[in-house]
Each structure stands twice: as C-alpha cells, then as structure tokens.
Write an enzyme that holds these catalytic residues in place. Structure first.
Site, PDB file in Angstrom:
ATOM      1  CG  HIS A   5      15.139   2.569   6.707  1.00  0.00           C
ATOM      2  ND1 HIS A   5      15.526   2.016   7.913  1.00  0.00           N
ATOM      3  CD2 HIS A   5      15.540   1.718   5.738  1.00  0.00           C
ATOM      4  CE1 HIS A   5      16.130   0.856   7.674  1.00  0.00           C
ATOM      5  NE2 HIS A   5      16.159   0.660   6.380  1.00  0.00           N
ATOM      6  N   GLY A  21       0.161   3.027   1.858  1.00  0.00           N
ATOM      7  CA  GLY A  21       1.278   2.237   1.383  1.00  0.00           C
ATOM      8  C   GLY A  21       2.074   2.947   0.304  1.00  0.00           C
ATOM      9  NE  ARG A  25      -3.369   5.213  -1.947  1.00  0.00           N
ATOM     10  CZ  ARG A  25      -3.357   3.934  -1.572  1.00  0.00           C
ATOM     11  NH1 ARG A  25      -3.489   3.609  -0.307  1.00  0.00           N
ATOM     12  NH2 ARG A  25      -3.212   2.986  -2.467  1.00  0.00           N
ATOM     13  NE  ARG A  44      16.718   2.280   1.525  1.00  0.00           N
ATOM     14  CZ  ARG A  44      17.097   1.029   1.754  1.00  0.00           C
ATOM     15  NH1 ARG A  44      16.284   0.037   1.452  1.00  0.00           N
ATOM     16  NH2 ARG A  44      18.277   0.767   2.291  1.00  0.00           N
ATOM     17  NE  ARG A  88      -2.703  -1.359   5.806  1.00  0.00           N
ATOM     18  CZ  ARG A  88      -2.620  -1.203   4.492  1.00  0.00           C
ATOM     19  NH1 ARG A  88      -1.896  -0.203   4.002  1.00  0.00           N
ATOM     20  NH2 ARG A  88      -3.252  -2.008   3.657  1.00  0.00           N
ATOM     21  CB  ILE A  89      -5.167   5.724   5.220  1.00  0.00           C
ATOM     22  CG1 ILE A  89      -3.883   6.539   5.032  1.00  0.00           C
ATOM     23  CG2 ILE A  89      -5.935   6.240   6.420  1.00  0.00           C
ATOM     24  CD1 ILE A  89      -4.136   8.003   4.729  1.00  0.00           C
ATOM     25  N   GLY A  90      -4.982   2.325   3.864  1.00  0.00           N
ATOM     26  CA  GLY A  90      -4.544   1.546   2.719  1.00  0.00           C
ATOM     27  C   GLY A  90      -5.675   0.894   1.969  1.00  0.00           C
ATOM     28  CB  SER A  91      -5.911  -0.838  -1.064  1.00  0.00           C
ATOM     29  OG  SER A  91      -4.630  -1.420  -1.252  1.00  0.00           O
ATOM     30  CD  GLU A 180      -3.728  -5.337   6.185  1.00  0.00           C
ATOM     31  OE1 GLU A 180      -3.116  -4.262   6.188  1.00  0.00           O
ATOM     32  OE2 GLU A 180      -3.360  -6.330   6.863  1.00  0.00           O
ATOM     33  CG  MET A 181      -0.333  -7.551   1.512  1.00  0.00           C
ATOM     34  SD  MET A 181       0.661  -7.538  -0.006  1.00  0.00           S
ATOM     35  CE  MET A 181       2.085  -8.496   0.533  1.00  0.00           C
ATOM     36  CD  GLU A 182       0.791  -3.114   3.823  1.00  0.00           C
ATOM     37  OE1 GLU A 182       1.491  -3.409   2.840  1.00  0.00           O
ATOM     38  OE2 GLU A 182      -0.466  -3.040   3.755  1.00  0.00           O
ATOM     39  CB  SER A 204      -8.407  -1.643  -3.933  1.00  0.00           C
ATOM     40  OG  SER A 204      -7.606  -2.703  -3.431  1.00  0.00           O
ATOM     41  CG  ASP A 205      -8.029  -5.635  -5.680  1.00  0.00           C
ATOM     42  OD1 ASP A 205      -7.784  -5.804  -6.876  1.00  0.00           O
ATOM     43  OD2 ASP A 205      -7.381  -4.852  -4.946  1.00  0.00           O
ATOM     44  NE  ARG A 218      -5.367  -1.426  -6.885  1.00  0.00           N
ATOM     45  CZ  ARG A 218      -5.262  -2.599  -6.257  1.00  0.00           C
ATOM     46  NH1 ARG A 218      -4.670  -2.651  -5.088  1.00  0.00           N
ATOM     47  NH2 ARG A 218      -5.741  -3.693  -6.789  1.00  0.00           N
TER      48      ARG A 218
END
Length: 236
Positions: A5, A21, A25, A44, A88-91, A180-182, A204-205, A218
């Site tokens: 990957h 993510g 970004r 990918r 991780r720098i996410g939302s 969040e998801m990670e 973000s939400d 975002r």
C-alpha cells in the site's frame, strides 16, 4: 522497500508522521507548512509527503476512513519504514454541549465498537490510550496558543451512520467528548508494533445541535489543529 500500500523507499518517511484522513488535506498541509515537500507515496491516491518544519524533518500522509484503513497504513509505517510516532489529525463529531464546532479534542483514550483490539487480545478488552510522550507536548502547544481544546475520551465507531440511536446519549453520560472513526485502531496498532500514537481532532460536526462544516472547510480550515501538531512534533 515498497509494501502493498506504500510505494516508498527506506528513509523516505521521517520519524514522525502526521495523518489526516483525507489525502488532499495531507497535500494541503505539505504545501502550506513544510519546506521542500517531496511526494513519497501516491498508491491508490493516498498521498504522502516528507519535508521540513522549523528545521525538523516531518512527514504527512493520508490514512483514509475507518479503523481498517488507518490500521493498514500505520502498521506498514511502523514495521517497514521505521516510523516512531504517528499523530492522527482528523475530524470528529461532538456529543457534548461544551465541545463546540472547531474546538480541538485531544484523545487521551478511545473506546470503540470495533472488534480489532479484542481480536488482538483473544477477546479481552484493551485499553486504547495515547502515548504520554506525544500527549503532553500537544496539550502544552494547545495551551500556549490559547486555543479551545478538550482532553479526554473519544469513541471510535465503524459506522458513520449510527445504527443505535441511543448510543450518543450513553457515551456522553460516560464523559466521552466526541465520536470519530480511527483513534482506537491507531492506538492498537501502535501498541502492537512498539510505536507511539496520538489522535487530535477538530470538531467538524455537532451531533446535538446539528451544526457542521462543509467538505471544503474540513479540508482547509483546521489550521489550529495542524499548527499545534506541527509545533509539538518538533519536540518529539
């Protein structure tokens, strides 16, 4: 040195990788903040760059969405590219009134509905927590900037569209700041691979008020979070 990957060579990644993510970004961060950024991965479309920030070599790369995606990239970075730290720098979506849109949540720990960490430990619970050596500098950087931030528990879910309508209320009652998801997946991979990890997320939400940022906001407006992560990373 390429993995299934990541098409990079040994030494292409710095010791510390910041992971949003969204790969776009990652591109925005590299082009905005890093000196002499070099594209080191585009397999990918998961863009990864290495450059310098205040004289410190740093990398930034997308992780994709969800525990499976970040787990693949984090595992390969830790085990094949000698990466030591992943931030991780996410939302995230707030589930508490005091945690506002654009606030930053620093994930001291992360609960989850995913089974990945239980699978690692033969179905026993795993304490998915951040590495303190990364957590403390990030908190200190946020404090110096006088940015609105919160330190506490995240909840990592496999389902963006929740199947349990009562879950948000139960999580909030247990002090969880945001969903969040990670993060829980990243913390599990780091523990398994001997690396260090931390998740910090911009709200973000707001799942209570319904307020939310647009996709473009975002991608480009999380500057406080990114600058806090960069400032802390030069001291890791």
């Amino acid at each position: 040195m390429a993995t299934p990957h990541i098409a990079a060579n040994s030494g292409d990644f710095a010791d510390t990788v910041l992971m949003p993510g969204d790969p776009l970004r990652a591109k925005h961060i590299a082009e905005t903040y890093l000196a002499n950024p070099v594209l080191v991965n585009d397999v990918r479309g998961m863009l990864g760059y290495t450059g310098e920030y205040r004289g410190r070599r740093l990398s930034v790369m997308g992780s994709g969405m969800g525990v499976p995606s970040i787990s693949i990239y984090a595992h390969e970075l830790f085990t094949q590219f000698n990466v030591k730290n992943i931030v991780r720098i996410g939302s995230c979506g707030s589930i508490r009134d005091e945690v506002k849109v654009r606030d930053i949540v620093i994930g001291m720990g992360a609960g989850t509905d995913s089974l990945v960490n239980r699978v690692r430990l033969n179905h026993y619970d795993f304490a998915a927590i951040a590495d303190y050596d990364l957590l403390e500098p990030v908190v200190n950087a946020a404090r110096r900037r006088e940015t609105r931030y919160h330190v506490g528990a995240l909840f990592t879910t496999d389902l963006f569209y929740a199947a349990d309508p009562g879950l948000t209320e139960r999580l909030s009652a247990h002090g969880v700041k945001a969903v969040e998801m990670e993060a829980a997946g990243l913390y599990g991979v780091a523990a398994a691979c001997g690396g260090k990890a931390l998740a910090l997320c911009t709200v973000s939400d707001h799942l209570l008020s319904g307020e939310r940022l647009s996709p473009e906001e975002r991608r480009t407006s999380f500057n406080d979070m990114v600058e806090i992560a960069l400032e802390a990373a030069v001291s890791f």
